[in-house]
Design an enzyme around this catalytic site. Structure first.
Site, PDB file in Angstrom:
ATOM      1  N   ASN A 226      64.700  26.448 -32.518  1.00  0.00           N
ATOM      2  CA  ASN A 226      64.283  26.192 -33.897  1.00  0.00           C
ATOM      3  C   ASN A 226      65.143  25.088 -34.498  1.00  0.00           C
ATOM      4  OD1 ASN A 226      66.717  27.510 -35.157  1.00  0.00           O
ATOM      5  ND2 ASN A 226      65.848  29.301 -34.126  1.00  0.00           N
TER       6      ASN A 226
ATOM      7  N   ASP B  17      63.099  35.128 -32.337  1.00  0.00           N
ATOM      8  CA  ASP B  17      62.505  36.462 -32.359  1.00  0.00           C
ATOM      9  C   ASP B  17      61.813  36.799 -31.046  1.00  0.00           C
ATOM     10  OD1 ASP B  17      63.306  36.975 -34.995  1.00  0.00           O
ATOM     11  OD2 ASP B  17      61.565  35.901 -35.786  1.00  0.00           O
TER      12      ASP B  17
ATOM     13  N   LYS C 141      61.528  23.327 -12.234  1.00  0.00           N
ATOM     14  CA  LYS C 141      60.757  22.681 -13.288  1.00  0.00           C
ATOM     15  C   LYS C 141      59.259  22.889 -13.069  1.00  0.00           C
ATOM     16  CE  LYS C 141      59.712  18.158 -15.257  1.00  0.00           C
ATOM     17  NZ  LYS C 141      59.947  16.705 -15.151  1.00  0.00           N
TER      18      LYS C 141
ATOM     19  N   PHE D 148      70.534  36.879 -43.408  1.00  0.00           N
ATOM     20  CA  PHE D 148      69.828  35.752 -44.022  1.00  0.00           C
ATOM     21  C   PHE D 148      68.330  35.917 -43.810  1.00  0.00           C
ATOM     22  CE2 PHE D 148      73.833  33.918 -44.680  1.00  0.00           C
ATOM     23  CZ  PHE D 148      73.695  32.763 -45.448  1.00  0.00           C
TER      24      PHE D 148
ATOM     25  N   LYS E 199      63.762  43.342 -45.951  1.00  0.00           N
ATOM     26  CA  LYS E 199      64.794  43.186 -44.928  1.00  0.00           C
ATOM     27  C   LYS E 199      66.063  43.927 -45.319  1.00  0.00           C
ATOM     28  CE  LYS E 199      66.229  39.495 -41.808  1.00  0.00           C
ATOM     29  NZ  LYS E 199      66.185  38.042 -41.536  1.00  0.00           N
TER      30      LYS E 199
ATOM     31  N   LYS F  25      66.923  46.759 -42.530  1.00  0.00           N
ATOM     32  CA  LYS F  25      68.080  46.411 -41.688  1.00  0.00           C
ATOM     33  C   LYS F  25      69.360  47.113 -42.130  1.00  0.00           C
ATOM     34  CE  LYS F  25      65.301  43.253 -39.921  1.00  0.00           C
ATOM     35  NZ  LYS F  25      64.648  43.373 -38.627  1.00  0.00           N
TER      36      LYS F  25
END
Length: 402
Positions: free
Chosen positions: A211, A280, A290, A324, A338, A342
């Site tokens: 990301n 995730d 490859k 976060f 969250k 959590k």
């Protein structure tokens, strides 16, 4: 804006006065407000002009020179100082201070100040161990003076032994440590994990899923926590950032790597801040060679990675847990969800679509949601400043951790 911490540097006679010039520069670069005063003997080694240029301020050398008629100079700078550092401290000056003698600018000011005084001796090895000097230093220690022990090594007189003034880098560290303990007493000795950056999930030897996280927010938090005196372990995914000073860094690559590293260190922590953007999902299998291009589409089956924040929340005992939530919509809804699912104490939520927020940049805007129901908005600012606000809110929970 809070004012800079003020250091009054007293330079006495000795060849180590040249190190005091380097120390002055380092203190200024470290954002301290520095004033310098010198004995007559110190001026035989280095000129006041040198210290004036480095401190960007007037250098005080004579009790009877009063440039400002509205102030008495030695009283004025005695009151001005947050910390007085005598470096180098000669045997002569140490003896005067131990017996309350005030016959020059340095010793007169030292009797007038109520600030903490730090002394860095510098002298011949035999002078340092002389009974009279030993008695004087012991008396000053009883009076509350802080001593920075000299190093052992080659001395200017040709002897080798203890008496060489501590290096400027060590003295700077001592000064910084003094202000950390004074300004952030609640953080001193706290153990903290910060996670930062992205993770990479391997597809084959040349491809991976990741990301846009740069790690800058997590690194800013780690840097600020270390500056407050915490013992910081920074667990980072692949980023191109320098390790903050005083931080123990552990580099990881995948979500599984990060999970293992966090769980290995989690039990004895006081605070855990999960700022990393952990993947995730990961490929169910990764190829050892490859993957070659073909005319056909290639399906990529994905499996869920371990939820680090959730597992930390389930097993936490005394830790303060911060997560976060980087969202593109419904930020408050997802952040509050969250917070509950959590078992976190704070969720720092931000938008990833608004300009200047989130990934890559040097700025961020956060909304902090706390378990107590508070909501703290942090308008767009530097990530460094956002880290300060976040840690201020964490500190408010120090007495509540269970």
């Amino acid at each position: 804006m809070t004012r800079k911490n003020r250091v009054l540097l007293a330079v006495t006679g000795g060849i180590a006065a040249f190190k005091a010039a380097a120390l002055t520069s380092k203190l200024v670069q470290a954002n301290f407000d520095v004033k310098v005063m010198m004995t007559n003997s110190a001026q035989e080694f280095v000129t006041p002009l040198t210290f004036q240029a480095l401190s960007r301020d007037h250098v005080y050398t004579n009790t009877f020179i009063e440039p400002d008629p509205t102030h008495i100079a030695h009283i004025d700078i005695a009151d001005w100082a947050d910390l007085v550092l005598v470096a180098p401290a000669s045997a002569n000056t140490i003896g005067k201070l131990a017996h309350g003698i005030a016959d020059d600018m340095v010793t007169t000011t030292m009797l007038a100040t109520t600030a903490e005084v730090m002394i860095a001796p510098a002298m011949n090895v035999h002078m340092y161990s002389h009974p009279a000097v030993t008695r004087n230093m012991e008396q000053l220690k009883k009076d509350g003076f802080i001593f920075v022990e000299p190093n052992e090594g080659y001395l200017a007189c040709g002897y080798t032994g203890k008496g060489r003034m501590a290096e400027p880098e060590d003295l700077l560290a001592m000064v910084e440590h003094y202000f950390i303990k004074r300004d952030y007493p609640n953080w001193h000795g706290k153990k903290l994990i910060v996670t930062a950056g992205p993770t990479q999930e391997v597809i084959d030897p040349v491809r991976f899923l990741s990301n846009r996280s740069s790690g800058k927010m997590g690194f800013a938090i780690a840097q600020e926590a270390a500056a407050r005196g915490a013992h910081v372990t920074l667990i980072s995914g692949p980023v191109e950032l320098d390790t903050p000073h005083g931080v123990n860094r552990i580099d990881v690559t995948s979500a599984e790597d990060m999970y293992k590293a966090v769980m290995h260190h989690a039990d004895n922590q006081d605070v855990i801040i999960k700022a990393a953007a952990v993947s995730d999902y990961k490929p169910k299998t990764s190829e050892e060679e490859k993957m070659k291009k073909s005319d056909k589409d290639i399906p990529l089956e994905m499996v869920r990675t371990k939820d680090i924040l959730k597992d930390l929340g389930q097993q936490k005992k005394k830790q303060i847990l911060v997560g976060f939530a980087a969202e593109s919509s419904n930020i408050e809804e997802y952040a509050k969800r969250k917070l509950e699912t959590k078992n976190a104490d704070i969720i720092a939520a931000n938008s990833i679509v608004e300009e200047g927020h989130g990934f890559r940049g040097d700025t961020n805007a956060l909304t902090l949601f706390t378990r107590k129901g508070d909501q703290i908005d942090v308008p767009l600012t530097s990530k460094k400043q956002a880290a300060k606000v976040l840690l201020d809110e964490v500190e408010k929970l120090f007495g509540d951790a269970t």
